[in-house]
Scaffold this motif. Structure first.
Motif, PDB file in Angstrom:
ATOM      1  N   LYS A   1     -11.688  -1.973 -14.319  1.00 18.77           N
ATOM      2  CA  LYS A   1     -12.842  -2.217 -13.678  1.00 18.77           C
ATOM      3  C   LYS A   1     -13.438  -0.898 -12.923  1.00 18.77           C
ATOM      4  CE  LYS A   1     -12.497  -7.199 -13.138  1.00 18.77           C
ATOM      5  NZ  LYS A   1     -13.623  -8.235 -13.098  1.00 18.77           N
ATOM      6  N   LEU A   2     -12.338  -0.077 -12.578  1.00 20.16           N
ATOM      7  CA  LEU A   2     -12.610   1.279 -12.139  1.00 20.16           C
ATOM      8  C   LEU A   2     -13.877   1.945 -12.926  1.00 20.16           C
ATOM      9  CD1 LEU A   2      -9.160   2.527 -11.123  1.00 20.16           C
ATOM     10  CD2 LEU A   2     -11.152   2.240  -9.683  1.00 20.16           C
ATOM     11  N   LEU A   3     -13.836   1.636 -14.102  1.00 13.45           N
ATOM     12  CA  LEU A   3     -14.708   2.362 -14.929  1.00 13.45           C
ATOM     13  C   LEU A   3     -16.054   1.767 -15.217  1.00 13.45           C
ATOM     14  CD1 LEU A   3     -12.125   3.117 -17.870  1.00 13.45           C
ATOM     15  CD2 LEU A   3     -13.263   4.868 -16.226  1.00 13.45           C
ATOM     16  N   SER A   4     -16.192   0.363 -15.088  1.00 13.40           N
ATOM     17  CA  SER A   4     -17.151  -0.403 -15.150  1.00 13.40           C
ATOM     18  C   SER A   4     -17.993  -1.083 -13.927  1.00 13.40           C
ATOM     19  CB  SER A   4     -17.015  -1.408 -16.198  1.00 13.40           C
ATOM     20  OG  SER A   4     -15.992  -2.117 -15.780  1.00 13.40           O
ATOM     21  N   LYS A   5     -17.366  -1.165 -12.893  1.00 16.70           N
ATOM     22  CA  LYS A   5     -18.016  -1.735 -11.739  1.00 16.70           C
ATOM     23  C   LYS A   5     -18.177  -0.751 -10.504  1.00 16.70           C
ATOM     24  CE  LYS A   5     -17.710  -5.970 -13.242  1.00 16.70           C
ATOM     25  NZ  LYS A   5     -19.011  -7.032 -13.347  1.00 16.70           N
ATOM     26  N   HIS A   6     -18.849  -1.074  -9.511  1.00 12.83           N
ATOM     27  CA  HIS A   6     -18.967  -0.660  -8.468  1.00 12.83           C
ATOM     28  C   HIS A   6     -17.569  -0.773  -7.486  1.00 12.83           C
ATOM     29  CE1 HIS A   6     -23.283   0.234  -8.596  1.00 12.83           C
ATOM     30  NE2 HIS A   6     -23.071   1.110  -8.061  1.00 12.83           N
ATOM     31  N   CYS A   7     -16.779  -0.003  -7.206  1.00 10.52           N
ATOM     32  CA  CYS A   7     -15.474  -0.316  -6.650  1.00 10.52           C
ATOM     33  C   CYS A   7     -15.442   0.356  -5.407  1.00 10.52           C
ATOM     34  CB  CYS A   7     -14.279   0.018  -7.578  1.00 10.52           C
ATOM     35  SG  CYS A   7     -14.331  -0.596  -8.999  1.00 10.52           S
ATOM     36  N   THR A   8     -14.417  -0.050  -4.255  1.00  6.40           N
ATOM     37  CA  THR A   8     -14.240   0.549  -3.090  1.00  6.40           C
ATOM     38  C   THR A   8     -12.882   0.713  -3.085  1.00  6.40           C
ATOM     39  OG1 THR A   8     -16.175  -0.595  -2.174  1.00  6.40           O
ATOM     40  CG2 THR A   8     -14.524   0.324  -0.862  1.00  6.40           C
ATOM     41  N   LEU A   9     -12.514   2.261  -2.714  1.00  4.89           N
ATOM     42  CA  LEU A   9     -11.142   2.381  -2.789  1.00  4.89           C
ATOM     43  C   LEU A   9     -10.794   2.703  -1.353  1.00  4.89           C
ATOM     44  CD1 LEU A   9      -8.525   2.967  -4.683  1.00  4.89           C
ATOM     45  CD2 LEU A   9      -9.231   5.387  -4.502  1.00  4.89           C
ATOM     46  N   TRP A  10      -9.973   1.896  -0.649  1.00  8.46           N
ATOM     47  CA  TRP A  10      -9.644   2.044   0.760  1.00  8.46           C
ATOM     48  C   TRP A  10      -8.155   2.598   0.915  1.00  8.46           C
ATOM     49  CZ3 TRP A  10      -5.566  -0.766   3.153  1.00  8.46           C
ATOM     50  CH2 TRP A  10      -5.637  -0.733   4.297  1.00  8.46           C
ATOM     51  N   GLU A  11      -8.054   3.682   1.547  1.00  6.23           N
ATOM     52  CA  GLU A  11      -6.813   4.380   1.691  1.00  6.23           C
ATOM     53  C   GLU A  11      -6.281   4.211   3.078  1.00  6.23           C
ATOM     54  OE1 GLU A  11      -4.325   8.672   0.937  1.00  6.23           O
ATOM     55  OE2 GLU A  11      -6.783   8.683   0.769  1.00  6.23           O
ATOM     56  N   GLN A  12      -5.031   3.557   3.270  1.00  5.65           N
ATOM     57  CA  GLN A  12      -4.548   3.238   4.443  1.00  5.65           C
ATOM     58  C   GLN A  12      -3.861   4.689   5.052  1.00  5.65           C
ATOM     59  OE1 GLN A  12      -1.839  -0.064   4.722  1.00  5.65           O
ATOM     60  NE2 GLN A  12      -1.306   0.365   6.679  1.00  5.65           N
ATOM     61  N   ARG A  13      -3.948   4.974   6.131  1.00  3.29           N
ATOM     62  CA  ARG A  13      -3.038   6.156   6.732  1.00  3.29           C
ATOM     63  C   ARG A  13      -1.663   5.484   6.871  1.00  3.29           C
ATOM     64  NH1 ARG A  13      -6.187   8.245  11.500  1.00  3.29           N
ATOM     65  NH2 ARG A  13      -7.295   9.036   9.730  1.00  3.29           N
ATOM     66  N   SER A  14      -0.793   6.546   6.489  1.00  3.59           N
ATOM     67  CA  SER A  14       0.689   6.459   6.337  1.00  3.59           C
ATOM     68  C   SER A  14       1.315   6.773   7.769  1.00  3.59           C
ATOM     69  CB  SER A  14       1.250   7.149   5.275  1.00  3.59           C
ATOM     70  OG  SER A  14       0.574   6.858   4.225  1.00  3.59           O
TER      71      SER A  14
ATOM     72  N   LEU B   1      11.362   5.969  -5.747  1.00  2.00           N
ATOM     73  CA  LEU B   1      10.859   6.186  -4.146  1.00  2.00           C
ATOM     74  C   LEU B   1       9.985   7.413  -4.304  1.00  2.00           C
ATOM     75  CD1 LEU B   1      13.720   5.764  -1.675  1.00  2.00           C
ATOM     76  CD2 LEU B   1      11.937   4.143  -2.026  1.00  2.00           C
ATOM     77  N   LEU B   2      10.231   8.402  -5.162  1.00  4.06           N
ATOM     78  CA  LEU B   2       9.404   9.733  -5.232  1.00  4.06           C
ATOM     79  C   LEU B   2       8.157   9.440  -5.742  1.00  4.06           C
ATOM     80  CD1 LEU B   2      12.164  12.335  -6.174  1.00  4.06           C
ATOM     81  CD2 LEU B   2      11.101  11.893  -3.965  1.00  4.06           C
ATOM     82  N   SER B   3       8.172   8.207  -6.708  1.00  3.93           N
ATOM     83  CA  SER B   3       6.887   8.026  -7.424  1.00  3.93           C
ATOM     84  C   SER B   3       5.700   6.958  -6.359  1.00  3.93           C
ATOM     85  CB  SER B   3       6.834   7.232  -8.725  1.00  3.93           C
ATOM     86  OG  SER B   3       7.622   6.131  -8.735  1.00  3.93           O
ATOM     87  N   ILE B   4       6.140   6.650  -5.366  1.00  2.10           N
ATOM     88  CA  ILE B   4       5.553   5.958  -4.399  1.00  2.10           C
ATOM     89  C   ILE B   4       4.425   6.727  -3.881  1.00  2.10           C
ATOM     90  CG2 ILE B   4       5.268   4.628  -2.338  1.00  2.10           C
ATOM     91  CD1 ILE B   4       8.184   3.679  -2.887  1.00  2.10           C
ATOM     92  N   PRO B   5       3.207   6.637  -3.897  1.00  2.00           N
ATOM     93  CA  PRO B   5       2.152   7.479  -3.104  1.00  2.00           C
ATOM     94  C   PRO B   5       2.144   7.568  -1.572  1.00  2.00           C
ATOM     95  CG  PRO B   5       1.112   5.546  -4.237  1.00  2.00           C
ATOM     96  CD  PRO B   5       2.699   5.260  -4.430  1.00  2.00           C
ATOM     97  N   PRO B   6       1.947   8.643  -1.266  1.00  5.34           N
ATOM     98  CA  PRO B   6       2.317   8.696  -0.008  1.00  5.34           C
ATOM     99  C   PRO B   6       1.197   8.114   0.982  1.00  5.34           C
ATOM    100  CG  PRO B   6       0.987  10.585  -0.723  1.00  5.34           C
ATOM    101  CD  PRO B   6       1.319  10.001  -1.873  1.00  5.34           C
ATOM    102  N   SER B   7       0.339   7.537   0.691  1.00 11.60           N
ATOM    103  CA  SER B   7      -0.428   6.526   1.512  1.00 11.60           C
ATOM    104  C   SER B   7      -0.494   5.151   0.717  1.00 11.60           C
ATOM    105  CB  SER B   7      -1.779   6.883   1.697  1.00 11.60           C
ATOM    106  OG  SER B   7      -2.559   7.452   0.758  1.00 11.60           O
ATOM    107  N   LYS B   8      -1.177   4.162   1.022  1.00 13.93           N
ATOM    108  CA  LYS B   8      -1.352   3.058   0.450  1.00 13.93           C
ATOM    109  C   LYS B   8      -2.847   2.643   0.132  1.00 13.93           C
ATOM    110  CE  LYS B   8       2.455   0.661   2.848  1.00 13.93           C
ATOM    111  NZ  LYS B   8       3.088   0.280   3.984  1.00 13.93           N
ATOM    112  N   LEU B   9      -3.269   2.258  -1.145  1.00 10.97           N
ATOM    113  CA  LEU B   9      -4.301   2.039  -1.552  1.00 10.97           C
ATOM    114  C   LEU B   9      -4.726   0.721  -1.732  1.00 10.97           C
ATOM    115  CD1 LEU B   9      -4.448   5.032  -4.349  1.00 10.97           C
ATOM    116  CD2 LEU B   9      -5.145   5.084  -2.065  1.00 10.97           C
ATOM    117  N   LEU B  10      -5.918   0.167  -1.435  1.00  7.51           N
ATOM    118  CA  LEU B  10      -6.678  -0.991  -1.920  1.00  7.51           C
ATOM    119  C   LEU B  10      -7.769  -0.976  -2.569  1.00  7.51           C
ATOM    120  CD1 LEU B  10      -6.335  -4.323  -1.168  1.00  7.51           C
ATOM    121  CD2 LEU B  10      -7.812  -3.532   0.722  1.00  7.51           C
ATOM    122  N   LEU B  11      -7.929  -1.608  -3.736  1.00  8.47           N
ATOM    123  CA  LEU B  11      -8.997  -1.461  -4.665  1.00  8.47           C
ATOM    124  C   LEU B  11      -9.604  -2.730  -4.421  1.00  8.47           C
ATOM    125  CD1 LEU B  11     -10.572   0.206  -6.709  1.00  8.47           C
ATOM    126  CD2 LEU B  11      -8.934  -0.728  -8.297  1.00  8.47           C
ATOM    127  N   ALA B  12     -11.090  -2.657  -4.177  1.00 11.79           N
ATOM    128  CA  ALA B  12     -11.796  -3.862  -4.296  1.00 11.79           C
ATOM    129  C   ALA B  12     -13.047  -3.726  -4.972  1.00 11.79           C
ATOM    130  CB  ALA B  12     -12.356  -4.293  -2.841  1.00 11.79           C
TER     131      ALA B  12
END
Length: 173
Positions: free
Chosen positions: A160-173, A91-102
């Protein structure tokens, strides 16, 4: 002296809020548990949670009640509480918000247009991701640029984070 039944209900509700089952679903409260190295959470904060606040608005009553808990301990100052049994590492290793990578949201020939149309692109991305929850931030990651430190840990799982244009969306917790 507070009513015994009310004291039991307050203890039960706070114990539930700090349970593994609840913390796995409650990113807001988990974030507050994670903030303190010893796992203490403000009694005033706990009293302000809807289900506790329904029982009492008085954090002093919450403090009084928590002294009868067998699962929780109150700090010496009487301002914070934590579980006797430590929070599991999972549980402690769960990030405090949710991330979506596209990635590959635009055809390859449009990657360069992304730089020119960033404002419109952000509007499009916002519309695209808003059905998933309240957006805390949207970051556009470009190949060849240094990744933010909080994102680097995901590169082994998502190269793909290193080689593509990516969008990182963070959801408010």
């Amino acid at each position: 002296m507070p009513d015994r039944q009310l004291v039991r209900r307050v203890v039960s509700q706070v114990e539930f809020h700090l349970s593994d089952e609840n913390l796995a679903k409650d990113a807001f409260l988990l974030k507050h548990v994670q903030k303190n190295k010893m796992g203490f959470v403000s009694i005033k904060l706990l009293t302000s949670l809807k289900k506790v606040e329904y029982l009492t608005h008085d954090w002093w009553l919450t403090l009084y009640a928590l002294q009868f808990s067998e699962l929780l301990e109150v700090n010496e100052e009487g301002t914070k509480v934590r579980r006797w049994v430590p929070i599991p590492e999972s549980l402690l290793s769960i990030p405090p918000s949710k991330l979506l990578l596209a990635w590959e949201l635009l055809p390859l020939e449009q990657d360069m247009l992304l730089l020119l149309l960033q404002k419109n692109f952000l509007k499009t991305i916002t519309r695209m991701f808003s059905p998933f929850g309240t957006i805390a931030s949207i970051r556009i990651l470009r190949p060849g640029r240094k990744l933010p430190s909080d994102v680097r840990k995901y590169t082994s799982d998502f190269p793909k984070l290193l080689s593509k244009h990516c969008t990182l969306w963070e959801q408010r917790s």
